[in-house]
Motif scaffolding. Structure first.
Motif, PDB file in Angstrom:
ATOM      1  N   LEU A  51      -3.307   4.226  -3.409  1.00 16.69           N
ATOM      2  CA  LEU A  51      -3.003   4.976  -2.186  1.00 16.69           C
ATOM      3  C   LEU A  51      -3.732   4.392  -0.981  1.00 16.69           C
ATOM      4  N   LEU A  52      -4.985   4.044  -1.165  1.00 15.97           N
ATOM      5  CA  LEU A  52      -5.787   3.574  -0.042  1.00 15.97           C
ATOM      6  C   LEU A  52      -5.331   2.207   0.468  1.00 15.97           C
ATOM      7  N   THR A  53      -4.630   1.437  -0.354  1.00 16.43           N
ATOM      8  CA  THR A  53      -4.094   0.159   0.129  1.00 16.43           C
ATOM      9  C   THR A  53      -2.799   0.347   0.913  1.00 16.43           C
ATOM     10  N   LEU A  54      -2.164   1.491   0.745  1.00 20.38           N
ATOM     11  CA  LEU A  54      -0.846   1.714   1.333  1.00 20.38           C
ATOM     12  C   LEU A  54      -0.851   2.663   2.524  1.00 20.38           C
ATOM     13  N   GLY A  55      -1.806   3.574   2.576  1.00 18.92           N
ATOM     14  CA  GLY A  55      -1.791   4.559   3.642  1.00 18.92           C
ATOM     15  C   GLY A  55      -3.043   5.405   3.648  1.00 18.92           C
ATOM     16  N   ALA A  56      -2.978   6.519   4.389  1.00 15.46           N
ATOM     17  CA  ALA A  56      -4.122   7.407   4.515  1.00 15.46           C
ATOM     18  C   ALA A  56      -3.622   8.828   4.688  1.00 15.46           C
ATOM     19  N   PRO A  57      -4.436   9.831   4.294  1.00 19.32           N
ATOM     20  CA  PRO A  57      -4.048  11.219   4.514  1.00 19.32           C
ATOM     21  C   PRO A  57      -3.739  11.462   5.992  1.00 19.32           C
ATOM     22  N   GLY A 108      -0.266   8.914   6.822  1.00 16.36           N
ATOM     23  CA  GLY A 108       0.859   8.472   6.011  1.00 16.36           C
ATOM     24  C   GLY A 108       0.802   6.989   5.705  1.00 16.36           C
ATOM     25  N   SER A 109       1.929   6.448   5.340  1.00 16.53           N
ATOM     26  CA  SER A 109       2.015   5.030   4.955  1.00 16.53           C
ATOM     27  C   SER A 109       1.769   4.131   6.159  1.00 16.53           C
ATOM     28  N   PHE A 110       0.883   3.146   5.997  1.00 18.53           N
ATOM     29  CA  PHE A 110       0.590   2.218   7.085  1.00 18.53           C
ATOM     30  C   PHE A 110       1.834   1.394   7.419  1.00 18.53           C
ATOM     31  N   PRO A 111       2.142   1.217   8.709  1.00 20.64           N
ATOM     32  CA  PRO A 111       3.345   0.451   9.062  1.00 20.64           C
ATOM     33  C   PRO A 111       3.206  -1.053   8.864  1.00 20.64           C
ATOM     34  N   GLY A 112       1.970  -1.573   8.901  1.00 14.92           N
ATOM     35  CA  GLY A 112       1.801  -3.021   8.854  1.00 14.92           C
ATOM     36  C   GLY A 112       2.351  -3.667   7.609  1.00 14.92           C
ATOM     37  N   TRP A 113       1.978  -3.135   6.438  1.00 12.68           N
ATOM     38  CA  TRP A 113       2.445  -3.752   5.197  1.00 12.68           C
ATOM     39  C   TRP A 113       3.944  -3.559   5.029  1.00 12.68           C
ATOM     40  N   ARG A 114       4.454  -2.436   5.539  1.00 12.03           N
ATOM     41  CA  ARG A 114       5.895  -2.206   5.412  1.00 12.03           C
ATOM     42  C   ARG A 114       6.683  -3.216   6.240  1.00 12.03           C
ATOM     43  N   ARG A 115       6.259  -3.431   7.483  1.00 12.18           N
ATOM     44  CA  ARG A 115       6.963  -4.403   8.345  1.00 12.18           C
ATOM     45  C   ARG A 115       6.901  -5.800   7.741  1.00 12.18           C
ATOM     46  N   ALA A 116       5.726  -6.199   7.274  1.00  9.09           N
ATOM     47  CA  ALA A 116       5.571  -7.550   6.714  1.00  9.09           C
ATOM     48  C   ALA A 116       6.409  -7.721   5.454  1.00  9.09           C
ATOM     49  N   LEU A 117       6.411  -6.700   4.607  1.00  7.25           N
ATOM     50  CA  LEU A 117       7.162  -6.805   3.351  1.00  7.25           C
ATOM     51  C   LEU A 117       8.657  -6.880   3.615  1.00  7.25           C
ATOM     52  N   LEU A 118       9.168  -6.021   4.487  1.00 10.25           N
ATOM     53  CA  LEU A 118      10.610  -6.023   4.744  1.00 10.25           C
ATOM     54  C   LEU A 118      11.042  -7.318   5.424  1.00 10.25           C
ATOM     55  N   ALA A 119      10.200  -7.862   6.290  1.00  8.84           N
ATOM     56  CA  ALA A 119      10.530  -9.154   6.901  1.00  8.84           C
ATOM     57  C   ALA A 119      10.592 -10.246   5.837  1.00  8.84           C
ATOM     58  N   ALA A 120       9.654 -10.216   4.898  1.00 11.59           N
ATOM     59  CA  ALA A 120       9.646 -11.220   3.832  1.00 11.59           C
ATOM     60  C   ALA A 120      10.849 -11.064   2.917  1.00 11.59           C
ATOM     61  N   VAL A 121      11.228  -9.823   2.622  1.00 17.45           N
ATOM     62  CA  VAL A 121      12.407  -9.588   1.783  1.00 17.45           C
ATOM     63  C   VAL A 121      13.655 -10.121   2.469  1.00 17.45           C
ATOM     64  N   GLY A 122      13.767  -9.876   3.769  1.00 21.77           N
ATOM     65  CA  GLY A 122      14.909 -10.394   4.507  1.00 21.77           C
ATOM     66  C   GLY A 122      14.990 -11.905   4.450  1.00 21.77           C
ATOM     67  N   LYS A 123      13.848 -12.581   4.585  1.00 20.37           N
ATOM     68  CA  LYS A 123      13.828 -14.043   4.535  1.00 20.37           C
ATOM     69  C   LYS A 123      14.129 -14.571   3.141  1.00 20.37           C
ATOM     70  N   ALA A 124      13.733 -13.816   2.112  1.00 23.43           N
ATOM     71  CA  ALA A 124      13.957 -14.280   0.736  1.00 23.43           C
ATOM     72  C   ALA A 124      15.433 -14.365   0.394  1.00 23.43           C
ATOM     73  N   GLY A 125      16.243 -13.494   1.002  1.00 21.91           N
ATOM     74  CA  GLY A 125      17.686 -13.582   0.826  1.00 21.91           C
ATOM     75  C   GLY A 125      18.200 -13.189  -0.548  1.00 21.91           C
ATOM     76  N   LYS A 126      17.434 -12.394  -1.278  1.00 25.76           N
ATOM     77  CA  LYS A 126      17.891 -11.960  -2.601  1.00 25.76           C
ATOM     78  C   LYS A 126      18.956 -10.861  -2.467  1.00 25.76           C
ATOM     79  N   PRO A 127      19.923 -10.822  -3.386  1.00 24.04           N
ATOM     80  CA  PRO A 127      20.841  -9.681  -3.396  1.00 24.04           C
ATOM     81  C   PRO A 127      20.070  -8.381  -3.639  1.00 24.04           C
ATOM     82  N   VAL A 128      20.416  -7.341  -2.895  1.00 18.41           N
ATOM     83  CA  VAL A 128      19.699  -6.071  -2.980  1.00 18.41           C
ATOM     84  C   VAL A 128      20.709  -4.928  -3.081  1.00 18.41           C
TER      85      VAL A 128
END
Length: 283
Positions: free
Chosen positions: A192-198, A201-221
């Motif tokens: 929990l502490l790596t993802l967000g805080a009471p 809520g969920s920290f936006p930084g890791w979410r933005r970075a992850l979704l950008a990386a997923v988009g670049k990876a180009g895998k079927p989803v």
């Protein structure tokens, strides 16, 4: 992996298209049992406990998405599965699957994201049952908190489904067993502490970075969701569809946080069609 035996369940033909199933935070491979058995009619299907959850001990490394993604690849290595695998992840398992697809793109063929973390701030997580669980373990006062812990655990499991009848006695008993695993609380809180805080809520930084990386990876989803999810509400589904415009998507009506249980036949039909289509494109 790192001297830790990771608990896995493997079904289906050895030469079948490989699929790996990843559960959510605080859960176990049992959340995929019925879906795994159905998928195994066509594919080689692996489910696993993330280290520190289920009945698997934690690793030395700090829990979080990179550690869990590395564990996914470690399981594939341990099983001798070198082919690109179709990852299906529920809740935290969806974010783990996306992380594995971006850090080890040659090992991942596609993603099925099931009520996945990573698409919004809100996350209604079971902190009260954990608190009661800690209090119930106290040597003197614990007995008076045990009924509260049982009631909170039942309510928590019922809240995962639109139809609380899916929180069977077997499911609730197993969830309690998982919660008593020695590494559970440290892994749960550490994750929990790596993802967000009471409150925040969920920290936006890791979410933005992850979704950008997923988009670049180009895998079927493929993105699937239950419209009555109280953990990661349905607005996250719409955010996922907007963030991944080329993904297939499906919203299950009258369904909660785990469509792979509550809508197992419909879910596996969708998943089989998606994986089969991806495999045909690959070949």
């Amino acid at each position: 992996m790192d001297g830790v035996a990771v608990r896995v369940r493997v079904r289906g033909p050895q030469d079948g298209t490989p699929v790996l199933l990843v559960h959510g935070i605080g859960r176990s491979l049992e959340d995929w049992r019925d879906a795994q058995d159905r998928l195994a009619a066509d594919f080689r299907v692996i489910s696993m406990d993330l280290p520190g959850f289920g009945l698997t001990p934690k690793l030395r490394a700090k829990p979080g998405l990179p550690t869990f993604a590395r564990a996914v690849i470690g399981v594939l290595d341990g099983l001798g599965e070198r082919r690109p695998v179709h990852l299906m992840g529920n809740s935290l398992g969806g974010a783990v699957s996306m992380t594995a697809a971006t850090t080890h793109p040659d090992r991942v063929a596609s993603l099925v994201l099931v009520n996945s973390a990573g698409f919004g701030r809100e996350a209604n997580l079971p902190l009260l049952p954990m608190l009661y669980g800690v209090l119930s373990a106290l040597p003197v006062l614990g007995a008076r908190f045990r009924p509260l812990a049982r009631d909170a655990g039942l309510a928590l499991n019922q809240a995962l489904f639109a139809d609380p009848a899916f929180a069977t006695a077997e499911l609730v008993r197993h969830a309690a067993k998982v919660g008593r695993q020695p590494d559970f609380r440290a892994t749960f809180v550490g994750t929990l502490l790596t993802l967000g805080a009471p409150v925040a809520g969920s920290f936006p930084g890791w979410r933005r970075a992850l979704l950008a990386a997923v988009g670049k990876a180009g895998k079927p989803v493929m993105v699937v969701w239950g419209d009555r999810d109280t953990v990661l509400p349905v607005r996250h589904y719409h955010a996922a569809v907007a963030a991944l415009p080329h993904a297939r998507s499906h919203l299950f009506p009258n369904t909660g946080h785990m469509p792979q249980i509550e809508r197992v036949e419909e879910f596996t039909a969708l998943a089989k069609d998606f994986v089969t289509t991806c495999a045909m494109i690959e070949s």
